[in-house]
Structure formats: C-alpha cells, structure tokens
Scaffold this active site. Structure first.
Site, PDB file in Angstrom:
ATOM      1  N   LYS A   1      27.973  34.472  34.127  1.00 29.83           N
ATOM      2  CA  LYS A   1      27.974  33.004  34.238  1.00 29.83           C
ATOM      3  C   LYS A   1      26.943  32.376  33.287  1.00 29.83           C
ATOM      4  CE  LYS A   1      31.273  32.598  37.240  1.00 29.83           C
ATOM      5  NZ  LYS A   1      32.533  31.914  36.909  1.00 29.83           N
TER       6      LYS A   1
ATOM      7  N   ASP B   1      47.426  31.706  37.419  1.00 28.82           N
ATOM      8  CA  ASP B   1      46.706  32.629  38.293  1.00 28.82           C
ATOM      9  C   ASP B   1      47.308  34.014  38.137  1.00 28.82           C
ATOM     10  OD1 ASP B   1      44.712  31.752  40.851  1.00 28.82           O
ATOM     11  OD2 ASP B   1      45.516  33.794  40.966  1.00 28.82           O
TER      12      ASP B   1
ATOM     13  N   THR C   1      35.236  28.865  49.636  1.00 27.15           N
ATOM     14  CA  THR C   1      36.516  29.251  49.012  1.00 27.15           C
ATOM     15  C   THR C   1      36.764  30.723  49.300  1.00 27.15           C
ATOM     16  OG1 THR C   1      35.513  30.049  46.979  1.00 27.15           O
ATOM     17  CG2 THR C   1      36.005  27.693  47.066  1.00 27.15           C
TER      18      THR C   1
ATOM     19  N   TYR D   1      27.657  39.408  37.916  1.00 26.02           N
ATOM     20  CA  TYR D   1      28.295  38.098  38.085  1.00 26.02           C
ATOM     21  C   TYR D   1      27.413  37.001  37.461  1.00 26.02           C
ATOM     22  CZ  TYR D   1      30.175  33.948  40.419  1.00 26.02           C
ATOM     23  OH  TYR D   1      30.700  32.703  40.672  1.00 26.02           O
TER      24      TYR D   1
ATOM     25  N   ASP E   1      47.093  36.945  33.584  1.00 28.85           N
ATOM     26  CA  ASP E   1      45.806  37.601  33.811  1.00 28.85           C
ATOM     27  C   ASP E   1      44.886  37.111  32.695  1.00 28.85           C
ATOM     28  OD1 ASP E   1      43.596  39.236  33.822  1.00 28.85           O
ATOM     29  OD2 ASP E   1      44.700  41.113  34.033  1.00 28.85           O
ATOM     30  N   VAL E   2      43.915  36.286  33.045  1.00 24.18           N
ATOM     31  CA  VAL E   2      43.085  35.661  32.001  1.00 24.18           C
ATOM     32  C   VAL E   2      42.208  36.678  31.267  1.00 24.18           C
ATOM     33  CG1 VAL E   2      43.032  33.406  33.141  1.00 24.18           C
ATOM     34  CG2 VAL E   2      41.158  35.036  33.534  1.00 24.18           C
TER      35      VAL E   2
HETATM   36  N1  LIG Z   1      32.803  29.844  45.674  1.00 25.31           N
HETATM   37  C1  LIG Z   1      31.579  29.699  45.200  1.00 25.31           C
HETATM   38  O1  LIG Z   1      30.604  29.624  45.968  1.00 25.31           O
HETATM   39  C2  LIG Z   1      31.349  29.590  43.715  1.00 25.31           C
HETATM   40  C3  LIG Z   1      30.070  29.231  43.271  1.00 25.31           C
HETATM   41  C4  LIG Z   1      29.844  29.102  41.900  1.00 25.31           C
HETATM   42  C5  LIG Z   1      30.875  29.314  41.007  1.00 25.31           C
HETATM   43  N2  LIG Z   1      32.113  29.659  41.470  1.00 25.31           N
HETATM   44  C6  LIG Z   1      33.163  29.844  40.464  1.00 25.31           C
HETATM   45  O2  LIG Z   1      34.229  28.950  40.743  1.00 25.31           O
HETATM   46  C7  LIG Z   1      35.430  29.468  40.146  1.00 25.31           C
HETATM   47  C8  LIG Z   1      36.564  29.362  41.142  1.00 25.31           C
HETATM   48  O3  LIG Z   1      36.313  30.260  42.222  1.00 25.31           O
HETATM   49  P1  LIG Z   1      36.615  29.865  43.741  1.00 25.31           P
HETATM   50  O4  LIG Z   1      35.315  29.733  44.419  1.00 25.31           O
HETATM   51  O5  LIG Z   1      37.592  28.753  43.788  1.00 25.31           O
HETATM   52  O6  LIG Z   1      37.235  31.244  44.265  1.00 25.31           O
HETATM   53  P2  LIG Z   1      38.708  31.638  44.676  1.00 25.31           P
HETATM   54  O7  LIG Z   1      38.635  33.107  44.915  1.00 25.31           O
HETATM   55  O8  LIG Z   1      39.196  30.769  45.780  1.00 25.31           O
HETATM   56  O9  LIG Z   1      39.570  31.334  43.353  1.00 25.31           O
HETATM   57  C9  LIG Z   1      39.540  32.164  42.219  1.00 25.31           C
HETATM   58  C10 LIG Z   1      40.959  32.264  41.684  1.00 25.31           C
HETATM   59  O10 LIG Z   1      40.932  33.008  40.450  1.00 25.31           O
HETATM   60  C11 LIG Z   1      42.071  33.859  40.443  1.00 25.31           C
HETATM   61  N3  LIG Z   1      41.869  34.991  39.535  1.00 25.31           N
HETATM   62  C12 LIG Z   1      41.030  36.046  39.704  1.00 25.31           C
HETATM   63  N4  LIG Z   1      41.157  36.899  38.674  1.00 25.31           N
HETATM   64  C13 LIG Z   1      42.078  36.365  37.826  1.00 25.31           C
HETATM   65  C14 LIG Z   1      42.631  36.775  36.587  1.00 25.31           C
HETATM   66  N5  LIG Z   1      42.269  37.928  36.012  1.00 25.31           N
HETATM   67  N6  LIG Z   1      43.543  35.971  35.994  1.00 25.31           N
HETATM   68  C15 LIG Z   1      43.935  34.806  36.574  1.00 25.31           C
HETATM   69  N7  LIG Z   1      43.454  34.377  37.755  1.00 25.31           N
HETATM   70  C16 LIG Z   1      42.535  35.138  38.370  1.00 25.31           C
HETATM   71  C17 LIG Z   1      42.204  34.305  41.894  1.00 25.31           C
HETATM   72  O11 LIG Z   1      43.495  34.836  42.180  1.00 25.31           O
HETATM   73  C18 LIG Z   1      41.907  33.015  42.641  1.00 25.31           C
HETATM   74  O12 LIG Z   1      43.072  32.246  42.855  1.00 25.31           O
HETATM   75  C19 LIG Z   1      35.103  30.894  39.708  1.00 25.31           C
HETATM   76  O13 LIG Z   1      34.852  30.929  38.318  1.00 25.31           O
HETATM   77  C20 LIG Z   1      33.828  31.205  40.459  1.00 25.31           C
HETATM   78  O14 LIG Z   1      33.052  32.197  39.816  1.00 25.31           O
HETATM   79  C21 LIG Z   1      32.368  29.801  42.802  1.00 25.31           C
END
Ligand SMILES: NC(=O)c1ccc[n+]([C@@H]2O[C@H](COP(=O)([O-])OP(=O)(O)OC[C@H]3O[C@@H](n4cnc5c(N)ncnc54)[C@H](O)[C@@H]3O)[C@@H](O)[C@H]2O)c1
Length: 249
Positions: free
Chosen positions: A155, A38, A186, A151, A59-60
């Site tokens: 995706k 992370d 989340t 966004y 940082d990905v």
């Molecule tokens: N929450 C939703 O409703 C939802 C719906 C569809 C898809 N998603 C996808 O699910 C995945 C996980 O998201 P989530 O919902 O758990 O949100 P979240 O915000 O709880 O988790 C995302 C994590 O990614 C980390 N992050 C952000 N930028 C980063 C970087 N540059 N390098 C490394 N880490 C980084 C953040 O610190 C965080 O811990 C994401 O790809 C998101 O787009 C989420």
C-alpha cells in the site's frame, strides 16, 4: 445528488463487494456508466444486475487481462474517463509465517493490479487528453500495523507509484490520486466474534467506517470538484493515524 459523473465511463476493480461496490453505486447515482470488475464472477454478475452496472471478470494481477479490459471498455463505450484501481488482497499473518504464495498474491493484486490498471488507463487517457485515476491504498501504508508487513508495504508502494505517475501525467491532462481508507467493515474484516466492537473502539471517531464513507472520498477525487488535485493521498480514517491517544489525561 449533483450529477457529478454524468455520462462518464468508469471502471471500478474489486467492484463486487465492499468499497468497490459502494463506489460503483455512488458513481451510478451521480450519472456514470460503470463497469465493475472482479475475480468473483458469481458475485460480480449479481451485484451488476442489482445496481445497474456492467460486469467483466478480470484477475487484476494478470497484465493481459487488464489490458484487454481497458481495450474492451473503450471499444464498447468510446472512452474511459475514470479508472478506480481498488481490488485488494490481504493476509494478516506474522512476518516469519508469511508464505511465498501470500507474498506473491498481495504483490500481484495490490501492486501489480494497480500498476497494470494505471498504465492501461494512462495510455488511453493521455490520447484522449483527459482522465482520472483513483487508486485505493490504505492508512496502513503510512502507519503500518503489526502482522501486515507485506500488505502495508504494497500500500505504501501504491501511494508512491501514484504520486510519481501524477507528476508525469499532469501535463497530459490526467490526474492520479490515492485514497487511504482506515478500517472499513467489508469482506476484509476477519470473521471473528466481537471484532466489530474492538475495531470501533480503536477509531478516534468511535466506529469503524462503512464503505460508503470512503466511496465519497473516491467520488470527490474523481470529480471536477478535485480538478486541481493530483498526486494527493486522501486519508479517510476517522483520525486513526492522526497521532497517538494521550495516556492519563
Ligand atoms: N476493509 C478495510 O478495512 C480496508 C482498509 C484500507 C484499505 N482497504 C482497501 O480497500 C480496497 C477494497 O477492499 P474492501 O475492504 O472493499 O474488501 P473486499 O474484500 O470487500 O473487496 C475486495 C474485492 O476485490 C476483489 N479481488 C480480490 N482479488 C482480485 C483480483 N485478483 N482481481 C480482481 N478482483 C479481485 C475481491 O473479490 C473483492 O470483491 C482494497 O484495496 C483494500 O486493500 C480496505
């Protein structure tokens, strides 16, 4: 639990919260050795200690950091069996108000991060002759929402890139799939009073998902249960994008 990940070496990006954390916990419960990654070191170190994972700050969106991560994990653990490119960034903002910085960040993290992670993992996995890559997309990639143009665009690109990669890597023993979550409670849900009620009502199943419900999908794709599944986009969204609700029925 069925020990479906026994002794597998698994990287989960975005592992300090939400879906990444839930995935890491499930993989560990199934016997895996998990490295969570992370950008947030404080949270990452805390979660890793709590769930029994390793933490590496990356940082990905930075190619060199992702390449180094994969090298370090292989040196340390001897292999890389599963790569979950899950970290994501979002800005919910009208198209005309989207800043260049917001665009750059979403492209760097959502698309760049998945590309760098897929490429670095594929280089190792093709040499090993086996491996699984699971990339987190979104149901917004195929059924976009208003105010999320960039966004949703990133995706959709993740799904297409993963399918193309799957075709290329299949003969080399490497599977690549995506999960497309629907609305999950989340860190990505805006902190607005009453929003959970609104989100619950938008889902045909009647509630917004917990991250553990998506993690189960990632586990399936990563496991041998899905040995013949590659190039697939697994939509897990409680029916949200199955079609429109009827009016007046
Ligand atoms: N929450 C939703 O409703 C939802 C719906 C569809 C898809 N998603 C996808 O699910 C995945 C996980 O998201 P989530 O919902 O758990 O949100 P979240 O915000 O709880 O988790 C995302 C994590 O990614 C980390 N992050 C952000 N930028 C980063 C970087 N540059 N390098 C490394 N880490 C980084 C953040 O610190 C965080 O811990 C994401 O790809 C998101 O787009 C989420």
């Amino acid at each position: 639990m069925r020990n479906r990940m026994q002794d597998k070496v698994v990287i989960v990006t975005g592992g300090s919260s939400g879906l990444g954390r839930a995935t890491a916990e499930l993989m560990i419960a199934e016997g895996a050795r998990v490295v969570i990654v992370d950008i947030d070191s404080q949270k990452g170190n805390g979660v890793a200690a709590e769930i029994g994972a390793e933490f590496i700050r990356v940082d990905v969106g930075q190619r060199s950091e992702v390449d180094k991560l994969v090298d370090d994990v292989v040196t340390r653990f001897g292999s890389l069996d599963v790569m979950c490119n899950n970290a994501g960034a979002i800005a919910m903002v009208p198209l005309v108000d989207t800043t260049d910085a917001e665009f750059d960040r979403m492209v760097a993290v959502n698309l760049g991060g998945v590309f760098y992670g897929t490429r670095a993992a594929a280089r190792v996995m093709t040499k090993q002759g086996h491996g699984v890559i699971v990339n987190t997309a979104s149901n917004g990639g195929s059924s976009p929402s208003e105010g999320m143009a960039v966004y949703c665009g990133t995706k959709a690109a993740v799904v297409a890139m993963s399918k193309s990669s799957a075709i290329e890597l299949a003969p080399k023993g490497v599977r690549v799939n995506t999960i497309s979550p629907g609305t999950m409670l989340t860190g990505m849900v805006p902190d607005v009073e009453g929003i959970v009620d609104v989100l619950d009502k938008l889902q045909p199943v009647g509630y917004a998902a917990q991250p553990s419900e998506m993690a189960a999908g990632i586990l399936y794709l990563a496991s041998d249960d899905a040995a013949y599944v590659t190039g697939h986009d697994l939509v897990v969204d409680g029916g949200a994008t199955a079609g429109r609700a009827a009016v007046g029925v």
